[in-house]
Design a protein around this motif. Structure first.
Motif, PDB file in Angstrom:
ATOM      1  N   THR A 114       0.812  -1.215   0.000  1.00  0.00           N
ATOM      2  CA  THR A 114       0.000   0.000   0.000  1.00  0.00           C
ATOM      3  C   THR A 114       0.847   1.267   0.000  1.00  0.00           C
ATOM      4  O   THR A 114       0.349   2.345  -0.339  1.00  0.00           O
ATOM      5  CB  THR A 114      -0.926   0.034   1.223  1.00  0.00           C
ATOM      6  OG1 THR A 114      -0.132  -0.072   2.422  1.00  0.00           O
ATOM      7  CG2 THR A 114      -1.920  -1.119   1.169  1.00  0.00           C
ATOM      8  N   GLN A 178      -0.602  -6.369  -7.663  1.00  0.00           N
ATOM      9  CA  GLN A 178      -2.041  -6.142  -7.644  1.00  0.00           C
ATOM     10  C   GLN A 178      -2.477  -5.533  -8.973  1.00  0.00           C
ATOM     11  O   GLN A 178      -1.890  -4.558  -9.432  1.00  0.00           O
ATOM     12  CB  GLN A 178      -2.416  -5.184  -6.498  1.00  0.00           C
ATOM     13  CG  GLN A 178      -1.969  -5.641  -5.121  1.00  0.00           C
ATOM     14  CD  GLN A 178      -2.783  -6.793  -4.606  1.00  0.00           C
ATOM     15  OE1 GLN A 178      -3.891  -7.044  -5.091  1.00  0.00           O
ATOM     16  NE2 GLN A 178      -2.258  -7.503  -3.626  1.00  0.00           N
ATOM     17  N   GLN A 181      -5.638  -2.438  -7.999  1.00  0.00           N
ATOM     18  CA  GLN A 181      -5.365  -1.397  -7.012  1.00  0.00           C
ATOM     19  C   GLN A 181      -4.835  -0.149  -7.710  1.00  0.00           C
ATOM     20  O   GLN A 181      -3.946  -0.225  -8.543  1.00  0.00           O
ATOM     21  CB  GLN A 181      -4.347  -1.888  -5.979  1.00  0.00           C
ATOM     22  CG  GLN A 181      -3.919  -0.842  -4.967  1.00  0.00           C
ATOM     23  CD  GLN A 181      -5.066  -0.377  -4.089  1.00  0.00           C
ATOM     24  OE1 GLN A 181      -5.684  -1.183  -3.398  1.00  0.00           O
ATOM     25  NE2 GLN A 181      -5.384   0.910  -4.143  1.00  0.00           N
ATOM     26  N   TYR A 183      -2.788   3.393  -7.858  1.00  0.00           N
ATOM     27  CA  TYR A 183      -1.580   3.923  -7.217  1.00  0.00           C
ATOM     28  C   TYR A 183      -1.298   5.327  -7.739  1.00  0.00           C
ATOM     29  O   TYR A 183      -1.651   5.673  -8.871  1.00  0.00           O
ATOM     30  CB  TYR A 183      -0.365   3.031  -7.507  1.00  0.00           C
ATOM     31  CG  TYR A 183      -0.417   1.681  -6.834  1.00  0.00           C
ATOM     32  CD1 TYR A 183      -0.034   1.521  -5.508  1.00  0.00           C
ATOM     33  CD2 TYR A 183      -0.849   0.562  -7.549  1.00  0.00           C
ATOM     34  CE1 TYR A 183      -0.075   0.280  -4.899  1.00  0.00           C
ATOM     35  CE2 TYR A 183      -0.891  -0.687  -6.950  1.00  0.00           C
ATOM     36  CZ  TYR A 183      -0.501  -0.821  -5.620  1.00  0.00           C
ATOM     37  OH  TYR A 183      -0.551  -2.052  -5.024  1.00  0.00           O
ATOM     38  N   ALA A 276      -1.092   3.583  -2.431  1.00  0.00           N
ATOM     39  CA  ALA A 276      -2.387   3.148  -2.958  1.00  0.00           C
ATOM     40  C   ALA A 276      -3.384   4.291  -2.834  1.00  0.00           C
ATOM     41  O   ALA A 276      -3.351   5.044  -1.869  1.00  0.00           O
ATOM     42  CB  ALA A 276      -2.868   1.922  -2.200  1.00  0.00           C
ATOM     43  N   GLN A 278      -7.614   5.690  -3.860  1.00  0.00           N
ATOM     44  CA  GLN A 278      -8.986   5.249  -4.079  1.00  0.00           C
ATOM     45  C   GLN A 278      -9.355   5.428  -5.548  1.00  0.00           C
ATOM     46  O   GLN A 278      -8.896   6.333  -6.198  1.00  0.00           O
ATOM     47  CB  GLN A 278      -9.950   6.065  -3.184  1.00  0.00           C
ATOM     48  CG  GLN A 278      -9.677   5.876  -1.702  1.00  0.00           C
ATOM     49  CD  GLN A 278      -9.900   4.465  -1.238  1.00  0.00           C
ATOM     50  OE1 GLN A 278     -10.783   3.754  -1.745  1.00  0.00           O
ATOM     51  NE2 GLN A 278      -9.117   4.005  -0.268  1.00  0.00           N
TER      52      GLN A 278
END
Length: 278
Positions: A114, A178, A181, A183, A276, A278
């Motif tokens: 993350t 991932q 996800q 970034y 990471a 949203q």
């Protein structure tokens, strides 16, 4: 296992083995195991220790050369007597295979989770900038999930745009595991200017895996951060939605130039992060 040489110059086979190769009338083929071969997988852990006095460089490459020996066995009848033979170290077939060179810095990178973060002020450099007499540097995050290298900075990770064509370069390398996800890249920096009105205009050109993106610009001075999206998956209907990252190794190249070449503008990079979003 059985390779003792008997008085006849052939392998002295145990009785139970000889019975499986010759029943007194018919010479029998090798076992099914010998016919189909043996498939095995091997794994080894290596500990590398640099000799005393070795200094790191930008191409810490490791090459491994493997040498294998193939021993062939055969059996037959000689005057009605079973004989078996096996190659020795002089007659065995030797093969040599060299693996492609491995970049130890990239091989050792852990996949990004993350957050990956490098603080140029407190983290230890593998190769510090400006020492000796050059501006190249290399540094890894403390979790070793982000590798940064580049040139154009002094020992404080600052660059002064007092000369035409002055440019600072940063290359970031990391691994992505991932695929769903998002970034973003965060550059924390400090800028200053000798111009009376404090006007400054820096250009940051980003290239992600060889594909250039729209440049970001810094038009103010002081301490600030620049955020660049590397993968935005929240809204595919948005024209700004993009995915420039690959599964596996990714490379982000950053070029920093100044549009006011005659001004004494200074750019100091304090930290860089991948996080990471949203």
């Amino acid at each position: 296992i059985y390779n003792a040489i008997g008085t006849n110059g052939h392998i002295a086979l145990p009785k139970q083995i000889a019975q499986r190769l010759y029943d007194g009338q018919t010479l029998l083929p090798p076992s099914a195991l010998s016919l189909t071969g043996v498939d095995f997988t091997s794994r080894a852990t290596w500990l590398l220790q640099y000799p005393v006095g070795t200094t790191p460089d930008f191409s810490e490459m490791l090459g491994v050369t493997h040498s294998t020996s193939l021993y062939s066995a055969s059996h037959g009848l000689s005057s009605g007597v079973l004989t078996a033979d096996l190659d020795n170290s002089l007659t065995a077939q030797v093969a040599t295979f060299s693996t492609p060179f491995i970049d130890l810095n990239l091989y050792a990178l852990a996949p990004l989770d993350t957050m990956a973060y490098i603080d140029f002020v407190t983290d230890d450099f593998i190769i510090p900038p400006g020492q000796p007499n050059n501006s190249s540097f290399k540094i890894a995050s403390r979790n070793h999930d982000l590798l940064a290298s580049g040139s154009g900075f002094d020992e404080t990770m600052a660059v002064s745009f007092t000369e035409p064509q002055t440019q600072a370069d940063i290359d970031l390398t990391f691994k992505i595991a991932q695929k769903n996800q998002s970034y973003e890249l965060v550059l924390v920096h400090q800028t200053s200017s000798s111009m009376a009105n404090g006007s400054i205009l820096l250009n940051i050109q980003i290239s992600i895996n060889g594909v250039q993106t729209l440049p970001a610009q810094i038009s103010h001075y002081g301490h600030a951060e620049t955020v660049i999206g590397l993968r935005t998956l929240s809204d595919y209907s948005n024209i700004d939605s993009k995915d420039d990252l690959w599964l596996g190794i990714n490379e982000v190249s950053i070029q920093i130039t100044c549009l006011h070449q005659t001004a004494s503008n200074i750019f100091a990079l304090r930290s860089v992060a991948l996080r990471a979003s949203q």
